[in-house]
Structures are given as C-alpha cells and as structure tokens.
Write a protein that holds these residues in place. Structure first.
Motif, PDB file in Angstrom:
ATOM      1  N   SER A 190      -0.441 -11.602  -8.991  1.00 18.97           N
ATOM      2  CA  SER A 190      -0.658 -10.288  -8.387  1.00 18.97           C
ATOM      3  C   SER A 190      -1.892  -9.653  -8.985  1.00 18.97           C
ATOM      4  N   ALA A 191      -2.403  -8.642  -8.293  1.00 14.41           N
ATOM      5  CA  ALA A 191      -3.552  -7.876  -8.776  1.00 14.41           C
ATOM      6  C   ALA A 191      -3.551  -6.524  -8.096  1.00 14.41           C
ATOM      7  N   SER A 192      -4.082  -5.535  -8.788  1.00 13.70           N
ATOM      8  CA  SER A 192      -4.235  -4.200  -8.227  1.00 13.70           C
ATOM      9  C   SER A 192      -5.695  -3.983  -7.873  1.00 13.70           C
ATOM     10  N   ALA A 193      -5.945  -2.907  -7.137  1.00 10.43           N
ATOM     11  CA  ALA A 193      -7.329  -2.545  -6.832  1.00 10.43           C
ATOM     12  C   ALA A 193      -8.037  -2.132  -8.113  1.00 10.43           C
ATOM     13  N   VAL A 194      -9.334  -2.422  -8.197  1.00 10.10           N
ATOM     14  CA  VAL A 194     -10.115  -2.033  -9.374  1.00 10.10           C
ATOM     15  C   VAL A 194     -10.069  -0.519  -9.548  1.00 10.10           C
TER      16      VAL A 194
ATOM     17  N   ALA B  55     -12.609   0.809   2.061  1.00 11.82           N
ATOM     18  CA  ALA B  55     -11.634   0.662   0.984  1.00 11.82           C
ATOM     19  C   ALA B  55     -10.556  -0.355   1.354  1.00 11.82           C
ATOM     20  N   LEU B  56     -10.125  -0.363   2.597  1.00 11.73           N
ATOM     21  CA  LEU B  56      -9.115  -1.325   3.011  1.00 11.73           C
ATOM     22  C   LEU B  56      -9.660  -2.747   2.983  1.00 11.73           C
ATOM     23  N   ARG B  57     -10.932  -2.914   3.326  1.00  7.40           N
ATOM     24  CA  ARG B  57     -11.527  -4.248   3.260  1.00  7.40           C
ATOM     25  C   ARG B  57     -11.518  -4.778   1.825  1.00  7.40           C
ATOM     26  N   VAL B  58     -11.822  -3.902   0.874  1.00  4.32           N
ATOM     27  CA  VAL B  58     -11.777  -4.305  -0.535  1.00  4.32           C
ATOM     28  C   VAL B  58     -10.367  -4.726  -0.922  1.00  4.32           C
ATOM     29  N   SER B  59      -9.363  -3.991  -0.432  1.00  2.00           N
ATOM     30  CA  SER B  59      -7.972  -4.319  -0.743  1.00  2.00           C
ATOM     31  C   SER B  59      -7.582  -5.672  -0.158  1.00  2.00           C
TER      32      SER B  59
ATOM     33  N   LEU C 289       0.855  -1.183   0.000  1.00  2.00           N
ATOM     34  CA  LEU C 289       0.000   0.000   0.000  1.00  2.00           C
ATOM     35  C   LEU C 289       0.892   1.236   0.000  1.00  2.00           C
ATOM     36  N   GLY C 290       1.112   1.778  -1.168  1.00  2.00           N
ATOM     37  CA  GLY C 290       1.950   2.956  -1.311  1.00  2.00           C
ATOM     38  C   GLY C 290       1.154   4.233  -1.310  1.00  2.00           C
TER      39      GLY C 290
END
Length: 429
Positions: A194-198, A283-287, A171-172
C-alpha cells in the motif's frame, strides 16, 4: 439475538454494520444508523464546558474543544489538546469506538459477540498495538483490527465479486490510500502492499477546490463577506458545507447550484460536473498513478489484477472510475454506498471469527437476500493478551517505538459507564 459488529473510523466519518444470527444462519451485514439524518457520523469529539463528551458536532466552531482527524495521528507522540486536556490520538479513537459499541448495544440490548475495526493499510505493528492498548484500557478487550482494503475486499467478495488479486483505491474525506490485496488459502485476503499520496488528499480537498471556484465567481459584496470579520468564519463554514453538498449531488447530476444566503436574499452560483472535474483531475491522476506504482511494487503487472475496488465516499465521483479504467485494465467496482464498504467487510470478518467456516474455498456464497453461508477462512482468532487482532505484513509499518512522552490522558470510561460520560441515551449522535 446474537450479533457481531464491524466499525470503520475514517478521517471524517465513522460508520458501522452488524450481522445477526438467526435460525437461517448469519444475516448479511446491515449498516447501522449512527446519525440522526445519515448512517455515518462525523469522526469528531466535542468537549462541552462541563466536561461532557459528545460525538459528531460539525457545527461547533470552538476549535479548542473539538478533536478531529485523530485516526491519522495514531503513532504521534504529541498529544491533542481537547478542552484543555492532553489526550493521545489512539485514546480518542478508542473513545469513538466505545461510543459506537455502546450505541449499538443500546439498540440491540446485548453486547456484540465480536467487534472488528478497520484501520489504514499503512499501519504496521507499532500503530496497531497502540490502538489495541487504548481499546483494552477503555474496556474493549475482544476487538480485532483489520486493514481497510482487506475489509473492502471481503465486502465485495460477499456480493459476488470475483478475483483473487485486487487493487483497492480508497478516497476518503481527508486521506487517500492505494493498496493491493490477494486471496491466499487458508487465511483469506492478505495485504500485499500500500501507499498514500505524497501530499494528503481526500474529499475535503475537493470541497476546498470547489470553495475557491465558487468564491472566484462571487460579486464584490459577497467576496467581502467571506473575507471580513466578524461573520467571515461562519460564512466560510457555511460555504464549505454547501460545496460539500454540491460535490455529492454532482456524482449523479451534470449541473447544480451552490446556494448562499446574503443580506439581500439567496445567491445561486451554477456549477457543473465538468467544472469540478477540471479542478480535481490533476490530483486524481496522481492518485491513480500511485495505485499503478503500488501494483508494480508488489511485483505485478497491471494486467495481472482481477479488478479494482473503489472505497470511500469521494470514490463515487464518476471521474475516479474513468481515470482508474484508463490506467488499469479489467473491471472497476464501487458499491452503492462506498463509505460503508469497510464497515460491512469488518462485520463479515467478525462472523468468521465467531463461526469459523468448515469449507475453506474462495469467497462467501449468498444463500438468499437476507442470509449467507460463509466459505471464507478465518480472518483472526481471539487472543486475550491484551486483545485479539489480525497480524499483517509490516509493509509501511510506521516508526519503531520511541522514548515515551508523559501524557495525562482523558479519564476513559469502562464499557457500560460510557453512557454517563457521553450522555448516549438521548444525546447528540
């Protein structure tokens, strides 16, 4: 004294670490102080009116002369316009990497034996080759590229962290990535997926959420200041910087104040950690859910992870570890300065390139507080055409090559001539 250099160029900050060779062996990675007040510098390039380039100028409000966020744009055919000049994102990354190399060179007195630069886990061969070519063009030929979660795993393993299959929650400032790495003899840690947030999410979004919260608690006079010209832009910029400070303070404190300056004096707005966590929890839960999904996509059950590593400055927030522990069994690890984890891991990988270990077992062993004996396998070996790099599986490889767009890039310096362009000696860090 011979040394190697690891560099991490993030969306908001850039950090570096060196490992030096002494009679006792290779020393543990040491973070380089790139800024005046901190080890990291903003990943920002500023072009002045006379064409001189400086690095790390967060106070500059002339957006037309500032380039930022270019690491995320590598692979984008559309150039960034900086000071009226079109420039590819990878060229800007190469310029910043050169600045770090030259700054360390000025301190150490000799070039690094090897340079390793971390990159987002989602990059495939297309983006890696674009950056390699830009680095080659600027004069950095002996550079190895390494995925950030692999570098993070190397850093944690060097500090005694065990386990061969690890989740990495990065988390940058402007980005989030969830990854899984696994130890595989004799190649070291490898990226499984790996995957990024939508939706883009990072520390800057947390800052913005806190800005909105603070503005909602201001009186009418102060709200007018942050909404009207001619001082609105400067006032809002100051508020964002203050909220960034408060966010960092709340990683250790339970409550603090946002301090604002008004015509009638200072205004204090109390903020507690519970307020901030309530703002960002969804938002953190989604991450965290994204990390769980990556684990399953790699064909693993969450219980098969040996642990989760937290990387990036925003990962210091206690809520991050709390949510990760709730979703995934096993230990969670975060280094004291998680924003420099990838740079330290890159330096460790650089040692392995210049001094391949004879013993190929799992993980390095610290022999003292100052030195370590590498027992990691070689991460990469030099390849002069055009530069050495680490080949990874093309999970999330990015787009295939597209028809070229004619771009006139900035004239980039060769390695030692970079000082003339940037004014490195005595210049703004």
């Amino acid at each position: 004294m011979p040394y190697v250099l690891g560099i991490d160029i993030g969306g908001t900050t850039t950090s570096a670490a060196v490992s030096r060779l002494s009679s006792a062996g290779w020393a543990a990675p040491e973070v380089v102080r790139l800024g005046v007040r901190s080890a990291a510098v903003p990943s920002v390039l500023h072009v002045s009116g006379d064409g001189a380039l400086t690095v790390g100028d967060p106070d500059q409000l002339d957006a037309g002369r500032v380039a930022r966020g270019f690491i995320r744009r590598v692979g984008d055919d559309v150039p960034l316009i900086v000071g009226g000049e079109p420039c590819t994102p990878q060229a800007l990354v190469a310029v910043l990497a050169m600045w770090v190399v030259e700054r360390v060179l000025a301190h150490e007195g000799e070039p690094a034996e090897q340079v390793v630069i971390s990159h987002p886990a989602s990059w495939g061969a297309y983006r890696r080759e674009l950056l390699h070519q830009a680095l080659w063009d600027i004069g950095l030929a002996t550079v190895t590229l390494l995925p950030e979660p692999v570098a993070a795993a190397e850093s944690h393993a060097a500090r005694g962290w065990g386990g061969g299959t690890l989740g990495v929650f990065s988390l940058g400032g402007t980005e989030f990535e969830a990854s899984v790495v696994r130890w595989a003899d004799p190649v070291g840690f490898r990226l499984l997926g790996s995957a990024s947030a939508v939706e883009p999410f990072g520390g800057a979004d947390i800052d913005e959420a806190l800005v909105g919260h603070v503005r909602s608690r201001l009186d009418k006079q102060m709200r007018h200041l942050y909404a009207s010209a001619p001082h609105a832009r400067a006032a809002l910029f100051g508020l964002r910087r203050e909220c960034q400070r408060v966010k960092e303070d709340l990683t250790a404190a339970l409550e603090t104040d946002v301090i604002l300056t008004a015509s009638h004096g200072q205004v204090r707005v109390p903020v507690n950690r519970a307020d901030l966590e309530e703002l960002i929890r969804p938002a953190l839960r989604v991450s965290v859910d994204t990390l769980v999904r990556v684990v399953r996509t790699c064909g693993l059950r969450p219980s098969e992870l040996d642990g989760v590593l937290l990387v990036g400055g925003a990962a210091r927030m206690p809520l991050v570890a709390e949510l990760v522990r709730a979703a995934l069994p096993g230990p969670v690890s975060v280094e004291p300065e998680p924003q420099t984890t990838a740079a330290a891991g890159a330096a460790l990988a650089a040692v392995q390139i210049v001094a391949p270990p004879a013993v190929r077992s799992h993980g390095p062993v610290w022999t003292s507080q100052a030195t370590w004996t590498s027992q990691l396998p070689v991460v990469a070996s030099p390849n002069p055409e055009p530069a050495p790099h680490v080949e990874q599986d093309d999970t999330g490889a990015g787009p295939p090559p597209r028809p070229p767009v004619k771009i006139t890039p900035l004239k980039l310096p060769r390695m030692r001539s970079a000082q003339r362009l940037f004014g490195l000696v005595g210049g703004h860090p």
